[in-house]
Design a protein around this motif. Structure first.
Motif, mmCIF file in Angstrom:
data_model
loop_
_atom_site.group_PDB
_atom_site.id
_atom_site.type_symbol
_atom_site.label_atom_id
_atom_site.label_comp_id
_atom_site.label_asym_id
_atom_site.label_seq_id
_atom_site.Cartn_x
_atom_site.Cartn_y
_atom_site.Cartn_z
ATOM 1 N N LYS A 209 0.797 -1.222 0.000
ATOM 2 C CA LYS A 209 0.000 0.000 0.000
ATOM 3 C C LYS A 209 0.834 1.279 0.000
ATOM 4 C CE LYS A 209 -3.958 2.184 2.233
ATOM 5 N NZ LYS A 209 -4.953 2.093 3.332
ATOM 6 N N PRO A 210 1.929 1.380 0.813
ATOM 7 C CA PRO A 210 2.715 2.629 0.817
ATOM 8 C C PRO A 210 3.298 2.979 -0.554
ATOM 9 C CG PRO A 210 3.261 1.291 2.719
ATOM 10 C CD PRO A 210 2.418 0.435 1.825
ATOM 11 N N VAL A 211 3.885 1.971 -1.233
ATOM 12 C CA VAL A 211 4.481 2.220 -2.548
ATOM 13 C C VAL A 211 3.400 2.520 -3.571
ATOM 14 C CG1 VAL A 211 5.870 1.251 -4.403
ATOM 15 C CG2 VAL A 211 6.448 0.739 -2.038
ATOM 16 N N LEU A 212 2.302 1.758 -3.520
ATOM 17 C CA LEU A 212 1.214 1.955 -4.463
ATOM 18 C C LEU A 212 0.557 3.319 -4.273
ATOM 19 C CD1 LEU A 212 -0.424 -1.576 -4.298
ATOM 20 C CD2 LEU A 212 1.105 -0.681 -6.049
ATOM 21 N N ALA A 213 0.475 3.748 -3.022
ATOM 22 C CA ALA A 213 -0.102 5.064 -2.745
ATOM 23 C C ALA A 213 0.775 6.153 -3.347
ATOM 24 C CB ALA A 213 -0.241 5.262 -1.242
ATOM 25 N N LEU A 214 2.081 5.961 -3.263
ATOM 26 C CA LEU A 214 3.021 6.919 -3.844
ATOM 27 C C LEU A 214 2.833 7.021 -5.349
ATOM 28 C CD1 LEU A 214 5.560 8.752 -3.538
ATOM 29 C CD2 LEU A 214 6.939 6.683 -3.880
ATOM 30 N N LEU A 215 2.590 5.875 -5.984
ATOM 31 C CA LEU A 215 2.447 5.831 -7.439
ATOM 32 C C LEU A 215 1.001 6.004 -7.899
ATOM 33 C CD1 LEU A 215 4.861 2.882 -8.274
ATOM 34 C CD2 LEU A 215 5.328 5.330 -8.309
ATOM 35 N N GLY A 216 0.069 6.018 -6.968
ATOM 36 C CA GLY A 216 -1.325 6.209 -7.334
ATOM 37 C C GLY A 216 -2.000 4.967 -7.877
ATOM 38 N N ILE A 217 -1.448 3.785 -7.590
ATOM 39 C CA ILE A 217 -2.032 2.533 -8.070
ATOM 40 C C ILE A 217 -2.926 1.957 -6.975
ATOM 41 C CG2 ILE A 217 -1.536 0.184 -8.869
ATOM 42 C CD1 ILE A 217 1.122 1.210 -9.925
ATOM 43 N N SER A 218 -4.168 1.669 -7.303
ATOM 44 C CA SER A 218 -5.115 1.166 -6.317
ATOM 45 C C SER A 218 -4.815 -0.285 -5.938
ATOM 46 C CB SER A 218 -6.541 1.243 -6.868
ATOM 47 O OG SER A 218 -6.701 0.318 -7.918
ATOM 48 N N ARG A 219 -5.417 -0.733 -4.834
ATOM 49 C CA ARG A 219 -5.213 -2.102 -4.386
ATOM 50 C C ARG A 219 -5.738 -3.115 -5.393
ATOM 51 N NH1 ARG A 219 -8.154 -3.920 1.027
ATOM 52 N NH2 ARG A 219 -9.864 -4.133 -0.466
ATOM 53 N N ASP A 220 -6.797 -2.742 -6.119
ATOM 54 C CA ASP A 220 -7.383 -3.654 -7.104
ATOM 55 C C ASP A 220 -6.398 -4.023 -8.205
ATOM 56 O OD1 ASP A 220 -9.822 -3.668 -5.796
ATOM 57 O OD2 ASP A 220 -10.541 -1.904 -6.875
ATOM 58 N N ALA A 221 -5.470 -3.113 -8.506
ATOM 59 C CA ALA A 221 -4.503 -3.357 -9.589
ATOM 60 C C ALA A 221 -3.174 -3.897 -9.072
ATOM 61 C CB ALA A 221 -4.264 -2.065 -10.361
ATOM 62 N N THR A 222 -3.059 -4.120 -7.768
ATOM 63 C CA THR A 222 -1.783 -4.495 -7.160
ATOM 64 C C THR A 222 -1.210 -5.790 -7.718
ATOM 65 O OG1 THR A 222 -2.340 -3.410 -5.076
ATOM 66 C CG2 THR A 222 -0.613 -5.064 -5.008
ATOM 67 N N ASN A 223 -1.963 -6.891 -7.575
ATOM 68 C CA ASN A 223 -1.445 -8.199 -7.989
ATOM 69 C C ASN A 223 -1.105 -8.243 -9.469
ATOM 70 O OD1 ASN A 223 -1.682 -9.152 -5.421
ATOM 71 N ND2 ASN A 223 -3.463 -10.426 -5.805
ATOM 72 N N LEU A 224 -1.966 -7.629 -10.280
ATOM 73 C CA LEU A 224 -1.754 -7.658 -11.720
ATOM 74 C C LEU A 224 -0.524 -6.852 -12.114
ATOM 75 C CD1 LEU A 224 -5.459 -7.247 -12.872
ATOM 76 C CD2 LEU A 224 -4.243 -9.294 -12.142
ATOM 77 N N THR A 225 -0.282 -5.757 -11.416
ATOM 78 C CA THR A 225 0.911 -4.956 -11.672
ATOM 79 C C THR A 225 2.162 -5.723 -11.265
ATOM 80 O OG1 THR A 225 -0.368 -2.928 -11.267
ATOM 81 C CG2 THR A 225 2.025 -2.731 -11.252
ATOM 82 N N VAL A 226 2.087 -6.418 -10.136
ATOM 83 C CA VAL A 226 3.221 -7.234 -9.679
ATOM 84 C C VAL A 226 3.528 -8.335 -10.694
ATOM 85 C CG1 VAL A 226 3.990 -8.870 -7.916
ATOM 86 C CG2 VAL A 226 2.876 -6.745 -7.237
ATOM 87 N N VAL A 227 2.477 -8.944 -11.266
ATOM 88 C CA VAL A 227 2.675 -9.960 -12.311
ATOM 89 C C VAL A 227 3.446 -9.370 -13.474
ATOM 90 C CG1 VAL A 227 1.490 -11.303 -14.098
ATOM 91 C CG2 VAL A 227 0.702 -11.414 -11.738
ATOM 92 N N GLY A 228 3.059 -8.176 -13.917
ATOM 93 C CA GLY A 228 3.741 -7.530 -15.031
ATOM 94 C C GLY A 228 5.179 -7.174 -14.700
ATOM 95 N N ILE A 229 5.398 -6.686 -13.499
ATOM 96 C CA ILE A 229 6.759 -6.302 -13.093
ATOM 97 C C ILE A 229 7.679 -7.516 -13.080
ATOM 98 C CG2 ILE A 229 8.151 -5.532 -11.116
ATOM 99 C CD1 ILE A 229 5.899 -3.570 -10.465
ATOM 100 N N THR A 230 7.198 -8.628 -12.575
ATOM 101 C CA THR A 230 8.050 -9.806 -12.452
ATOM 102 C C THR A 230 8.140 -10.632 -13.730
ATOM 103 O OG1 THR A 230 6.170 -11.006 -11.514
ATOM 104 C CG2 THR A 230 7.741 -10.021 -9.962
#
Length: 321
Positions: A209-230
């Motif tokens: 949440k802290p990093v996502l809040a900094l970047l403006g990414i909601s919790r709903d997009a968290t897992n999917l963004t992590v999939v893309g990053i990795t």
């Protein structure tokens, strides 16, 4: 109970097919277009245009062909050209070249995926090409000022001549790649379903949440963004498109997630590939993470100051079918 399990697997299969079909409708035509561009000398022409750019980031002109190949096709093809080049580079130079390749590669396919998610072509190209050149330019001046990493790079692969497979071999390779993509997506979606059932998805949202809040990414997009990053933009982007179509993620969240993935994706596989040609790990891993977070944080500051109507006009659009 049996009926519930049957419905669960049926829904899972339908989601896997939906996500895969969305990606394949983009990728298959682009694979053919890329092959035509390659056959008609488009990559060589692009490398000639990139020759002056190479000097700006401290690289020999021969590396223009390496990056041009990477931009149009993928990192593997770029590495094949790199290994066939008879040029000795320092660790600093390989790290700079690796940065260009990591951030900007496979643009025809990945730009199309980003567009399918609602992010315009201009925005994607600007962040991919502009971001890669900016980071490479910064690294060049840092290395030059401090005389850092100024010793010969050691590649794990020996120089080799690039092979020219037949059209049949090329087609078979593409089919194998598409089958592998289908398998990976099936595993990813199944894994995400399990995370949701176990409640781990919520836990990940809390941790990030802290990093996502900094970047403006909601919790709903968290897992999917992590999939893309990795694992890569194609996988993360495909999942994001699917969630957005169902109305689970807002266009603004999709935009920020895709822009982050444009700079920071396939953090595991691609990083290992570039390490094999002698790049500095700190530069291409931690440096890339720091650069990506900084750039997207600045972008979020700008976007947050713009009204929704303007954002939809210039930054992101409604998803296409």
């Amino acid at each position: 109970m049996h009926k519930y399990i049957s419905l669960l697997f049926k829904g899972l299969w339908q989601e896997i097919v939906s996500v895969t079909w969305t990606l394949f409708k983009i990728m298959i035509p682009m694979i053919i277009v890329i092959k035509l561009i390659e056959e008609f000398g488009g990559i060589v022409l692009l490398s000639q245009w990139l020759t002056p750019v190479m000097s700006l980031v401290g690289l020999p002109s021969e590396m223009g062909l390496v990056w041009a190949t990477t931009l149009i096709t993928n990192i593997y093809a770029g590495l094949l050209v790199f290994m066939s080049a008879e040029v000795d580079l320092t660790v600093a130079q390989v790290s700079i070249l690796g940065t260009l390749m990591l951030i900007a590669h496979g643009l025809p396919i990945e730009v199309a995926i980003a567009k399918k998610a609602g992010v315009g072509i201009v925005m994607t190209l600007a962040i991919r090409i502009g971001g890669s050149l900016l980071m490479a330019w910064i690294l060049h001046h840092i290395y030059q000022a401090g005389d850092f990493l100024n010793y010969p790079a050691k590649s794990a692969w020996s120089n080799m001549a690039a092979s020219d497979p037949s059209y049949m071999e090329w087609a078979i390779d593409q089919v194998k790649s598409l089958v592998m993509i289908f398998a990976i997506i099936a595993v990813l979606i199944t894994f995400l379903r399990i995370l949701k059932l176990l409640g781990i998805e919520k836990l990940m949202g809390i941790i990030l949440k802290p990093v996502l809040a900094l970047l403006g990414i909601s919790r709903d997009a968290t897992n999917l963004t992590v999939v893309g990053i990795t694992l890569g933009l194609s996988f993360g982007g495909g999942l994001l498109i699917n969630e957005a179509k169902q109305g689970h993620i807002s266009p603004r969240d999709i935009f920020v997630s895709i822009m982050l993935l444009n700079l920071l994706h396939s953090l595991i596989e691609d990083t290992l590939l570039i390490l094999l040609i002698g790049a500095d790990f700190t530069t291409i891993f931690w440096g890339r993470i720091a650069f990506s977070i900084t750039v997207i944080s600045l972008l979020v500051l700008v976007v947050n100051r713009i009204d929704e109507a303007t954002c939809r006009k210039y930054f992101y659009q409604k998803l296409s079918d």
